[in-house]
Design a protein around this motif. Structure first.
Motif, mmCIF file in Angstrom:
data_model
loop_
_atom_site.group_PDB
_atom_site.id
_atom_site.type_symbol
_atom_site.label_atom_id
_atom_site.label_comp_id
_atom_site.label_asym_id
_atom_site.label_seq_id
_atom_site.Cartn_x
_atom_site.Cartn_y
_atom_site.Cartn_z
ATOM 1 N N GLY A 55 0.805 -1.210 0.000
ATOM 2 C CA GLY A 55 0.000 0.000 0.000
ATOM 3 C C GLY A 55 0.840 1.262 0.000
ATOM 4 O O GLY A 55 0.314 2.367 -0.062
ATOM 5 N N ARG A 72 -5.817 -0.180 0.247
ATOM 6 C CA ARG A 72 -6.092 -1.582 0.554
ATOM 7 C C ARG A 72 -6.068 -1.818 2.061
ATOM 8 O O ARG A 72 -5.409 -1.095 2.808
ATOM 9 C CB ARG A 72 -5.076 -2.483 -0.138
ATOM 10 N N VAL A 79 -9.342 -4.512 -1.526
ATOM 11 C CA VAL A 79 -8.792 -3.319 -2.152
ATOM 12 C C VAL A 79 -9.963 -2.415 -2.531
ATOM 13 O O VAL A 79 -11.029 -2.904 -2.916
ATOM 14 C CB VAL A 79 -7.979 -3.675 -3.406
#
Length: 124
Positions: A55, A72, A79
């Motif tokens: 992320g 996410r 996600v």
């Protein structure tokens, strides 16, 4: 069996917002890069946004920069794509995709798993 399931699509007026979700199952994708693509009628599938496994790195198509955010939650194997300031030209089927690797890519051929898609329609 690996599954990616999108949700959150719908009909919204121009200027509105939607949040798409992509829930993964069958295996954990916490070490995999994920992406969102869309396909409008009569057009090819097109990259929208991608996120690496942690992320910490994201990338966006120019036409969504400043309006869309990908993020996410690895604990939830999900996600998201937050879409703000929607335009009629954002109307398309939106697909979630996952790579077998942790680094993000923008090409659809670099993704190995795909969801069935969710329709987003933006009215003017």
């Amino acid at each position: 069996q690996v599954q990616l399931e999108e949700s959150g699509g719908g009909l919204v007026q121009a200027g509105g917002s939607l949040r798409l979700s992509c829930a993964t199952s069958g295996r954990t994708f916490s070490r995999n890069a994920m992406g969102w693509f869309h396909q409008a009628p009569g057009k090819e599938r097109e990259f929208v946004a991608a996120i690496d496994w942690s992320g910490g790195s994201t990338y966006y198509a120019d036409f969504v920069k400043g309006r869309f955010t990908i993020f996410r939650d690895n604990a939830k194997n999900t996600v998201y794509l937050q879409m703000n300031s929607l335009k009629p030209e954002d109307t398309a089927i939106y697909y979630c995709a996952a790579r077998d690797f942790g680094n993000l890519r923008v090409g659809s051929l670099d993704y190995h798993y795909w969801g069935q898609g969710t329709q987003v329609t933006v009215s003017s």
